[in-house]
Write a protein that holds these residues in place. Structure first.
Motif, PDB file in Angstrom:
ATOM      1  N   TYR A  76     -11.597  58.747  18.075  1.00 27.28           N
ATOM      2  CA  TYR A  76     -10.069  58.067  18.740  1.00 27.28           C
ATOM      3  C   TYR A  76     -10.567  56.665  18.914  1.00 27.28           C
ATOM      4  O   TYR A  76     -11.296  56.256  19.657  1.00 27.28           O
ATOM      5  CB  TYR A  76     -10.331  58.929  20.046  1.00 27.28           C
ATOM      6  CG  TYR A  76      -9.821  60.309  20.251  1.00 27.28           C
ATOM      7  CD1 TYR A  76     -10.806  61.249  19.675  1.00 27.28           C
ATOM      8  CD2 TYR A  76      -8.730  60.791  20.832  1.00 27.28           C
ATOM      9  CE1 TYR A  76     -10.252  62.549  19.458  1.00 27.28           C
ATOM     10  CE2 TYR A  76      -8.222  62.001  20.415  1.00 27.28           C
ATOM     11  CZ  TYR A  76      -9.234  63.211  20.122  1.00 27.28           C
ATOM     12  OH  TYR A  76      -8.790  64.521  20.002  1.00 27.28           O
ATOM     13  N   LEU A  77      -9.252  55.893  18.226  1.00 25.13           N
ATOM     14  CA  LEU A  77      -9.503  54.627  18.132  1.00 25.13           C
ATOM     15  C   LEU A  77      -8.556  54.076  18.984  1.00 25.13           C
ATOM     16  O   LEU A  77      -7.412  54.012  18.888  1.00 25.13           O
ATOM     17  CB  LEU A  77      -9.335  54.107  16.729  1.00 25.13           C
ATOM     18  CG  LEU A  77      -9.061  52.651  16.488  1.00 25.13           C
ATOM     19  CD1 LEU A  77     -10.041  51.657  17.339  1.00 25.13           C
ATOM     20  CD2 LEU A  77      -9.039  52.373  15.246  1.00 25.13           C
ATOM     21  N   LEU A  78      -8.804  53.589  20.075  1.00 23.40           N
ATOM     22  CA  LEU A  78      -8.102  53.142  21.243  1.00 23.40           C
ATOM     23  C   LEU A  78      -7.991  51.550  21.550  1.00 23.40           C
ATOM     24  O   LEU A  78      -7.145  51.192  22.096  1.00 23.40           O
ATOM     25  CB  LEU A  78      -8.296  54.020  22.780  1.00 23.40           C
ATOM     26  CG  LEU A  78      -8.389  55.460  22.433  1.00 23.40           C
ATOM     27  CD1 LEU A  78      -8.737  55.920  23.782  1.00 23.40           C
ATOM     28  CD2 LEU A  78      -6.896  55.931  22.340  1.00 23.40           C
ATOM     29  N   ALA A  79      -8.845  50.774  21.012  1.00 26.76           N
ATOM     30  CA  ALA A  79      -9.143  49.635  21.280  1.00 26.76           C
ATOM     31  C   ALA A  79      -7.941  48.667  20.331  1.00 26.76           C
ATOM     32  O   ALA A  79      -7.715  49.056  19.321  1.00 26.76           O
ATOM     33  CB  ALA A  79     -10.469  49.106  20.629  1.00 26.76           C
ATOM     34  N   ALA A  80      -7.118  47.855  21.123  1.00 29.15           N
ATOM     35  CA  ALA A  80      -6.134  47.068  20.506  1.00 29.15           C
ATOM     36  C   ALA A  80      -5.676  45.944  21.506  1.00 29.15           C
ATOM     37  O   ALA A  80      -6.135  45.944  22.478  1.00 29.15           O
ATOM     38  CB  ALA A  80      -5.008  47.873  20.343  1.00 29.15           C
ATOM     39  N   MET A  81      -5.076  44.804  20.799  1.00 28.57           N
ATOM     40  CA  MET A  81      -4.512  43.890  21.578  1.00 28.57           C
ATOM     41  C   MET A  81      -3.061  44.167  21.859  1.00 28.57           C
ATOM     42  O   MET A  81      -2.526  44.417  21.073  1.00 28.57           O
ATOM     43  CB  MET A  81      -4.904  42.349  21.087  1.00 28.57           C
ATOM     44  CG  MET A  81      -4.479  41.259  21.903  1.00 28.57           C
ATOM     45  SD  MET A  81      -4.861  39.625  21.203  1.00 28.57           S
ATOM     46  CE  MET A  81      -6.471  39.640  21.236  1.00 28.57           C
ATOM     47  N   LEU A  82      -2.413  44.246  23.314  1.00 33.40           N
ATOM     48  CA  LEU A  82      -1.239  44.624  23.454  1.00 33.40           C
ATOM     49  C   LEU A  82      -0.267  43.634  23.002  1.00 33.40           C
ATOM     50  O   LEU A  82      -0.579  42.558  22.835  1.00 33.40           O
ATOM     51  CB  LEU A  82      -1.149  45.236  24.906  1.00 33.40           C
ATOM     52  CG  LEU A  82      -1.991  46.347  25.251  1.00 33.40           C
ATOM     53  CD1 LEU A  82      -1.710  47.182  26.556  1.00 33.40           C
ATOM     54  CD2 LEU A  82      -1.861  47.455  24.201  1.00 33.40           C
ATOM     55  N   PRO A  90      -1.482  35.335  17.863  1.00 34.35           N
ATOM     56  CA  PRO A  90      -1.128  36.169  16.650  1.00 34.35           C
ATOM     57  C   PRO A  90      -2.102  36.542  15.726  1.00 34.35           C
ATOM     58  O   PRO A  90      -2.372  37.817  15.444  1.00 34.35           O
ATOM     59  CB  PRO A  90       0.156  35.658  16.185  1.00 34.35           C
ATOM     60  CG  PRO A  90       0.701  34.672  17.223  1.00 34.35           C
ATOM     61  CD  PRO A  90      -0.730  34.268  18.003  1.00 34.35           C
ATOM     62  N   ASN A  91      -2.796  35.567  15.369  1.00 32.85           N
ATOM     63  CA  ASN A  91      -3.791  36.042  14.342  1.00 32.85           C
ATOM     64  C   ASN A  91      -4.811  36.900  14.614  1.00 32.85           C
ATOM     65  O   ASN A  91      -5.217  37.790  13.815  1.00 32.85           O
ATOM     66  CB  ASN A  91      -4.292  34.493  13.600  1.00 32.85           C
ATOM     67  CG  ASN A  91      -3.548  33.723  12.942  1.00 32.85           C
ATOM     68  OD1 ASN A  91      -2.578  34.277  12.582  1.00 32.85           O
ATOM     69  ND2 ASN A  91      -3.651  32.469  12.971  1.00 32.85           N
ATOM     70  N   LEU A  92      -5.386  36.648  15.773  1.00 28.81           N
ATOM     71  CA  LEU A  92      -6.563  37.514  16.455  1.00 28.81           C
ATOM     72  C   LEU A  92      -6.091  38.784  16.702  1.00 28.81           C
ATOM     73  O   LEU A  92      -6.642  39.745  16.400  1.00 28.81           O
ATOM     74  CB  LEU A  92      -7.137  36.789  17.681  1.00 28.81           C
ATOM     75  CG  LEU A  92      -8.172  37.572  18.318  1.00 28.81           C
ATOM     76  CD1 LEU A  92      -9.165  37.711  17.447  1.00 28.81           C
ATOM     77  CD2 LEU A  92      -8.501  36.998  19.707  1.00 28.81           C
ATOM     78  N   PRO A 142      10.120  45.320  13.845  1.00 27.42           N
ATOM     79  CA  PRO A 142       9.685  44.918  14.905  1.00 27.42           C
ATOM     80  C   PRO A 142       9.418  43.275  15.129  1.00 27.42           C
ATOM     81  O   PRO A 142       9.302  42.547  13.960  1.00 27.42           O
ATOM     82  CB  PRO A 142       7.858  45.396  14.884  1.00 27.42           C
ATOM     83  CG  PRO A 142       7.983  45.730  13.669  1.00 27.42           C
ATOM     84  CD  PRO A 142       9.062  45.977  12.876  1.00 27.42           C
ATOM     85  N   SER A 143       9.552  42.556  16.267  1.00 26.60           N
ATOM     86  CA  SER A 143       9.587  41.334  16.452  1.00 26.60           C
ATOM     87  C   SER A 143       8.421  40.649  17.089  1.00 26.60           C
ATOM     88  O   SER A 143       8.113  39.510  17.125  1.00 26.60           O
ATOM     89  CB  SER A 143      10.797  40.814  17.188  1.00 26.60           C
ATOM     90  OG  SER A 143      10.725  41.322  18.402  1.00 26.60           O
ATOM     91  N   THR A 144       7.679  41.420  17.537  1.00 29.74           N
ATOM     92  CA  THR A 144       6.171  40.876  17.971  1.00 29.74           C
ATOM     93  C   THR A 144       4.984  41.279  17.110  1.00 29.74           C
ATOM     94  O   THR A 144       5.118  42.397  16.175  1.00 29.74           O
ATOM     95  CB  THR A 144       5.853  41.716  19.465  1.00 29.74           C
ATOM     96  OG1 THR A 144       5.376  43.074  19.042  1.00 29.74           O
ATOM     97  CG2 THR A 144       6.543  41.597  20.503  1.00 29.74           C
ATOM     98  N   VAL A 145       4.072  40.554  17.185  1.00 30.06           N
ATOM     99  CA  VAL A 145       2.706  40.724  16.237  1.00 30.06           C
ATOM    100  C   VAL A 145       2.165  42.172  16.612  1.00 30.06           C
ATOM    101  O   VAL A 145       1.613  42.985  15.433  1.00 30.06           O
ATOM    102  CB  VAL A 145       1.687  39.523  16.247  1.00 30.06           C
ATOM    103  CG1 VAL A 145       0.961  39.499  17.379  1.00 30.06           C
ATOM    104  CG2 VAL A 145       0.741  39.783  14.769  1.00 30.06           C
ATOM    105  N   TYR A 146       2.079  42.571  17.856  1.00 30.66           N
ATOM    106  CA  TYR A 146       1.572  43.921  18.076  1.00 30.66           C
ATOM    107  C   TYR A 146       2.687  44.950  17.456  1.00 30.66           C
ATOM    108  O   TYR A 146       1.852  45.746  16.864  1.00 30.66           O
ATOM    109  CB  TYR A 146       1.784  43.875  19.654  1.00 30.66           C
ATOM    110  CG  TYR A 146       1.464  45.310  20.274  1.00 30.66           C
ATOM    111  CD1 TYR A 146      -0.015  46.081  20.133  1.00 30.66           C
ATOM    112  CD2 TYR A 146       2.554  45.985  21.036  1.00 30.66           C
ATOM    113  CE1 TYR A 146      -0.329  46.986  20.694  1.00 30.66           C
ATOM    114  CE2 TYR A 146       2.042  47.157  21.434  1.00 30.66           C
ATOM    115  CZ  TYR A 146       0.644  47.781  21.338  1.00 30.66           C
ATOM    116  OH  TYR A 146       0.388  48.977  21.914  1.00 30.66           O
TER     117      TYR A 146
END
Ligand code: AKB
Length: 325
Positions: A76-82, A90-92, A142-146
């Motif tokens: 279960y992969l839950l790690a993310a930048m919101l 954005p790059n990170l 979508p308009s965000t990098v997320y």
């Protein structure tokens, strides 16, 4: 009856969803069969409930070693930048959200894991998607990098399923509201912060304007949805990108009114910031008829039921903390 034949690795177990999902999986599979992992230190709520390893999902070799060493069969992969934090870097955000997923999908293919879970988000939708009852299949710009990373991720999941047979499943979560562990860096976070601030200070400065409607869900519904999707027979899963699911839709003004049923003098101030543009790009409500048809999805909480439960639990935690002081 706990299911014991699988061994699960939860990546991002100390985060908002991670803590509650890890605890729920431990109930289902047995404590020692669910390995919690995170870059951060172990969340206090997970302490002494099962195994924990410190793990950086970006280090594919180390991740692979852990999967083999611990005999992992599901991830279960839950790690993310919101969304909001992602716009600051954005790059990170792209690197973290994409490479983490690709590392997991590759290891799942090589090690023939039974199942993978990876969350998508309503952030895949953009200003050109329908605002009301946004369908499963529609215009997605979508308009965000997320949002871009979640949409690309959905298609990587679909690709690994079709090309390599990896049984990867996903849900487009709405904003999630919880009292156990806080979110960080999202646009919908106001709907979590507001309860604690209301209880502590009887007021809240909201960073979205009062009539901004967004799709939201109470965490117990989100955890149940995740487990129901993951436990559904593979032949029922017609969507291998990510499922729309819906819980409720409300505005800051409406959540304030529901808080006033507990705290009649509660005061709300509005000062929209850069997160307003992100919120305005998302749908206000979601059509989840495909999830209902495929695996029987049905939410249990509406706004008032959630508010009542949030206050019961936050008050109980506050009393407990005061007693310990
Ligand atoms: C965010 O606000 O970024 C998240 C989401 C909707 O995925 N809560």
């Amino acid at each position: 009856m706990p299911l014991r034949k699988d061994k699960i690795l939860v990546i991002g177990a100390s985060g908002q969803i991670g803590v509650e999902l890890t605890l729920a999986l431990r109930k289902q599979y047995g404590n020692n069969n669910v390995v919690a992992s995170d870059l951060r230190e172990e969340n206090a709520l997970l302490k002494d409930t099962g195994p924990y390893v410190s793990l950086d999902m970006m280090n594919k070799e180390m991740l692979h070693v852990q999967v083999i060493r611990q005999n992992i069969t599901q991830i279960y992969l839950l790690a993310a930048m919101l969304s909001a934090t992602g716009e600051k870097n954005p790059n990170l955000a792209w690197h973290l959200n994409m490479q983490g997923l690709l590392n997991v999908l590759d290891i799942a293919r090589e090690e023939k894991l039974h199942k993978v879970y990876w969350p998508s988000s309503i952030a895949v939708f953009g200003p050109t998607s329908p605002k009301i009852n946004c369908p499963q299949q529609t215009i997605i710009e979508p308009s965000t990098v997320y949002g871009i990373s979640k949409y690309a991720g959905e298609f990587w999941c679909n690709y690994y399923f079709n090309r390599y047979g990896v049984d990867v499943r996903s849900i487009r979560y709405p904003g999630l509201i919880s009292y156990k562990s806080a979110p960080g860096g999202g646009t919908t976070d106001y709907a979590v912060e507001i309860y604690q601030e209301a209880l502590d200070h009887n007021k809240y400065n909201c960073f979205l304007s009062e009539n901004t409607y967004l799709p939201m869900m109470y965490m117990p519904d989100a955890i149940r949805a995740t487990l129901e999707l993951m436990n559904a027979p593979a032949e029922n899963i017609s969507i291998r990108t990510a499922y729309n699911i819906s819980g409720m839709s409300f505005s800051p003004n409406e959540i304030a009114e529901s808080i006033k049923t507990h705290l009649p003098d509660f005061n709300m101030h509005y000062k929209a910031d850069s997160r307003q543009a992100i919120a305005d790009s998302w749908p206000q409500s979601i059509d989840d008829s495909v999830a209902k048809k495929d695996w029987g999805w049905k939410p249990q909480y509406d706004l008032q039921k959630m508010t009542d439960d949030m206050f019961n639990n936050l008050k109980a935690t506050k009393t407990l903390n005061q007693d310990q002081d």
